[in-house]
Design a protein around this motif. Structure first.
Motif, PDB file in Angstrom:
ATOM      1  N   SER A  42     -10.327 -13.105  -7.217  1.00 16.11           N
ATOM      2  CA  SER A  42      -9.381 -13.716  -7.633  1.00 16.11           C
ATOM      3  C   SER A  42      -9.458 -13.560  -9.345  1.00 16.11           C
ATOM      4  CB  SER A  42      -9.404 -15.343  -7.206  1.00 16.11           C
ATOM      5  OG  SER A  42     -10.773 -15.824  -7.950  1.00 16.11           O
ATOM      6  N   ASP A  91      -1.574  -8.953   3.443  1.00 14.82           N
ATOM      7  CA  ASP A  91      -2.218 -10.208   3.689  1.00 14.82           C
ATOM      8  C   ASP A  91      -3.293 -10.162   4.653  1.00 14.82           C
ATOM      9  OD1 ASP A  91      -2.990 -12.728   2.418  1.00 14.82           O
ATOM     10  OD2 ASP A  91      -2.371 -13.617   3.958  1.00 14.82           O
ATOM     11  N   LEU A 127      -5.784  -7.646   4.479  1.00 10.78           N
ATOM     12  CA  LEU A 127      -6.939  -8.059   3.576  1.00 10.78           C
ATOM     13  C   LEU A 127      -7.753  -9.211   4.469  1.00 10.78           C
ATOM     14  CD1 LEU A 127      -5.348  -8.119   0.086  1.00 10.78           C
ATOM     15  CD2 LEU A 127      -6.917  -6.636   1.075  1.00 10.78           C
ATOM     16  N   ARG A 128      -7.390  -9.588   5.575  1.00 11.01           N
ATOM     17  CA  ARG A 128      -7.703 -10.875   6.436  1.00 11.01           C
ATOM     18  C   ARG A 128      -9.424 -10.805   6.449  1.00 11.01           C
ATOM     19  NH1 ARG A 128      -4.293 -11.576  10.936  1.00 11.01           N
ATOM     20  NH2 ARG A 128      -2.759 -12.030   9.242  1.00 11.01           N
ATOM     21  N   TRP A 152       1.913  -9.463  -2.957  1.00  8.48           N
ATOM     22  CA  TRP A 152       1.840  -8.760  -1.904  1.00  8.48           C
ATOM     23  C   TRP A 152       2.697  -9.265  -0.728  1.00  8.48           C
ATOM     24  CZ3 TRP A 152      -2.515 -10.780  -4.196  1.00  8.48           C
ATOM     25  CH2 TRP A 152      -3.115 -11.773  -3.619  1.00  8.48           C
ATOM     26  N   ASN A 153       3.034  -8.583   0.406  1.00  5.68           N
ATOM     27  CA  ASN A 153       3.724  -9.047   1.481  1.00  5.68           C
ATOM     28  C   ASN A 153       2.728  -9.376   2.608  1.00  5.68           C
ATOM     29  OD1 ASN A 153       3.167  -6.495   2.596  1.00  5.68           O
ATOM     30  ND2 ASN A 153       5.149  -5.722   2.759  1.00  5.68           N
ATOM     31  N   ALA A 154       3.264  -9.776   3.666  1.00  2.00           N
ATOM     32  CA  ALA A 154       2.505 -10.375   4.865  1.00  2.00           C
ATOM     33  C   ALA A 154       1.606  -9.438   5.401  1.00  2.00           C
ATOM     34  CB  ALA A 154       3.206 -11.025   5.964  1.00  2.00           C
ATOM     35  N   HIS A 180       2.992  -4.084  -2.317  1.00  2.00           N
ATOM     36  CA  HIS A 180       2.162  -5.119  -3.267  1.00  2.00           C
ATOM     37  C   HIS A 180       2.899  -4.833  -4.625  1.00  2.00           C
ATOM     38  CE1 HIS A 180      -0.637  -1.887  -2.186  1.00  2.00           C
ATOM     39  NE2 HIS A 180      -0.713  -2.007  -3.700  1.00  2.00           N
ATOM     40  N   ARG A 235     -12.869 -12.719  -1.204  1.00  3.16           N
ATOM     41  CA  ARG A 235     -11.483 -12.064  -1.712  1.00  3.16           C
ATOM     42  C   ARG A 235     -11.666 -12.353  -3.147  1.00  3.16           C
ATOM     43  NH1 ARG A 235      -5.511 -12.718   0.797  1.00  3.16           N
ATOM     44  NH2 ARG A 235      -6.781 -12.325   2.631  1.00  3.16           N
TER      45      ARG A 235
END
Length: 278
Positions: free
Chosen positions: A152, A141, A144-145, A136-138, A125, A150
């Motif tokens: 912002s 993600d 953090l699912r 950040w990358n997959a 990230h 989440r």
């Protein structure tokens, strides 16, 4: 690396201004040169006039004899000397002024995003010096699912999340040590970010809303970032120990790539691969 003294910074600032002044031709600055002109670049009086300062003061500035230059004057000098964005930022840094805050989302280049994809299934990230999370990358993600609500905007900051997000407290096996470390890491930026409104706003919000952060912050502990390990707990990973390191983004000194990774073939690496497939 030794920290430059105030005298060294002033000399470096003067040298930089002289070098940029010598590079700009009169025609580029909108000046029609006379037949007897011998100066290839701009004269001091021409820069001073364009920037709206006195010749004497500007001469002292080039000689390293001025303490403190306002942001408004620095911006005027940048325009007078036709500085590009990296040169403008360098001028501000030499004068001890923070760069301007971006008006919108922090831009992340395609090359940096490509790097995030290349390191998968490891976690990657992008953060600012204030530890705002901007990309950040997959695998991140996927990690953090299961985070409810989440954050912002300005709440998408690693320090803010550490003190205000129950998900973060549950995921870090050594939460208190991590929280202290992040606070000391943020405190290490305090001098560099002294004139940055966003940094000051973050610290003020954390101090007002988290007694734990306030206690850690008031201890004035500071640490530089060093590669190390951390233990994470996650339903898709179990409890794993990951190594982490930081890579600075050379064309944007406000950004860094943080990588959490595991040695190939290790149980932690297998867990990260499962997370990416989930």
């Amino acid at each position: 690396m030794p920290v430059p003294t105030a005298d060294a910074r002033r000399r470096e600032l003067g040298d930089f201004l002289r070098s940029r002044r010598g590079r700009v031709t009169p025609r580029e600055a909108g000046i029609v040169p006379g037949p007897r002109r011998r100066t290839p670049g701009l004269r001091r009086e021409e820069v001073a006039a364009a920037a709206g300062v006195s010749l004497t003061w500007y001469t002292w500035l080039e000689q390293g004899r001025v303490n403190g230059v306002s942001r408004q004057v620095l911006d005027s000098l940048a325009r007078a000397l036709l500085l590009d964005e990296p040169e403008h930022r360098h001028l501000l840094e030499l004068a001890g002024e923070p760069a301007a805050e971006p008006s919108g989302p922090v831009p992340v280049t395609r090359e940096v995003r490509d790097l995030l994809a290349m390191v998968e299934p490891n976690l990657g990230h992008v953060v600012t010096r204030r530890l705002d999370l901007v990309a950040w990358n997959a695998p991140v993600d996927a990690l953090l699912r299961d985070m409810p609500d989440r954050p912002s905007g300005e709440d998408l900051n690693i320090v803010w999340m550490m003190f205000h997000n129950a998900w973060m407290r549950d995921r870090f096996a050594d939460w208190e040590a991590e929280a202290r470390w992040l606070t000391a890491l943020l405190r290490n930026e305090a001098g560099r970010q002294a004139g940055n409104p966003r940094f000051q706003r973050l610290v003020a919000r954390l101090t007002a809303t988290s007694p734990r952060f306030r206690a850690f912050w008031e201890s004035h502990d500071i640490v530089p970032f060093t590669p190390s390990e951390r233990r994470l707990r996650h339903p898709a990973l179990g409890e794993v120990t990951l190594r982490y390191m930081k890579i600075n983004v050379e064309n944007d000194p406000d950004l860094s790539v943080l990588l959490h990774y595991a040695p190939p073939g290790s149980p932690a690496a297998e867990a990260l691969a499962r997370l990416s497939r989930a």
